[in-house]
Design a protein around this motif. Structure first.
Motif, PDB file in Angstrom:
ATOM      1  N   HIS A   9       0.845  -1.203   0.000  1.00  0.00           N
ATOM      2  CA  HIS A   9       0.000   0.000   0.000  1.00  0.00           C
ATOM      3  C   HIS A   9       0.882   1.255   0.000  1.00  0.00           C
ATOM      4  O   HIS A   9       0.885   2.017   0.966  1.00  0.00           O
ATOM      5  CB  HIS A   9      -0.929   0.004   1.218  1.00  0.00           C
ATOM      6  CG  HIS A   9      -1.752  -1.230   1.339  1.00  0.00           C
ATOM      7  ND1 HIS A   9      -2.891  -1.440   0.590  1.00  0.00           N
ATOM      8  CD2 HIS A   9      -1.599  -2.338   2.106  1.00  0.00           C
ATOM      9  CE1 HIS A   9      -3.399  -2.610   0.901  1.00  0.00           C
ATOM     10  NE2 HIS A   9      -2.634  -3.185   1.809  1.00  0.00           N
ATOM     11  N   ASN A  11       0.652   4.113  -1.211  1.00  0.00           N
ATOM     12  CA  ASN A  11      -0.003   5.423  -1.141  1.00  0.00           C
ATOM     13  C   ASN A  11      -0.778   5.628   0.158  1.00  0.00           C
ATOM     14  O   ASN A  11      -1.543   6.585   0.270  1.00  0.00           O
ATOM     15  CB  ASN A  11      -0.926   5.626  -2.346  1.00  0.00           C
ATOM     16  CG  ASN A  11      -0.143   5.690  -3.636  1.00  0.00           C
ATOM     17  OD1 ASN A  11       0.907   6.312  -3.695  1.00  0.00           O
ATOM     18  ND2 ASN A  11      -0.631   5.034  -4.656  1.00  0.00           N
ATOM     19  N   GLU A  12      -0.573   4.741   1.121  1.00  0.00           N
ATOM     20  CA  GLU A  12      -1.245   4.850   2.413  1.00  0.00           C
ATOM     21  C   GLU A  12      -0.360   5.599   3.406  1.00  0.00           C
ATOM     22  O   GLU A  12       0.719   5.129   3.775  1.00  0.00           O
ATOM     23  CB  GLU A  12      -1.582   3.468   2.978  1.00  0.00           C
ATOM     24  CG  GLU A  12      -2.780   2.819   2.361  1.00  0.00           C
ATOM     25  CD  GLU A  12      -4.067   3.549   2.697  1.00  0.00           C
ATOM     26  OE1 GLU A  12      -4.199   4.091   3.813  1.00  0.00           O
ATOM     27  OE2 GLU A  12      -4.938   3.583   1.812  1.00  0.00           O
TER      28      GLU A  12
END
Length: 65
Positions: A9, A11-12
């Motif tokens: 993830h 872009n978290e």
């Protein structure tokens, strides 16, 4: 485990912030700074990331920043 979350993830914000905290606790503050900076790139107003960045800079001896 935390690095896996970041890789799955990228872009978290939370993933980068938590990984930065894990790295800080492991005394890998330079790596932690990279991760927290990525969290702040994704979300510049993330207060928790800003506070964590300050703590990491303090650990690195950059108290004036």
């Amino acid at each position: 485990m935390a690095w896996r979350t970041v890789s799955e993830h990228p872009n978290e914000v939370l993933a980068h912030r938590l990984y930065a905290r894990v790295l800080q606790k492991a005394h890998r503050c330079r790596d932690a700074l990279i991760e927290v900076d990525e969290a702040l790139r994704l979300s510049p107003a993330d207060v928790d990331a800003l506070v964590l960045r300050g703590a990491i800079l303090h650990d690195l001896g950059h108290i004036a920043e």
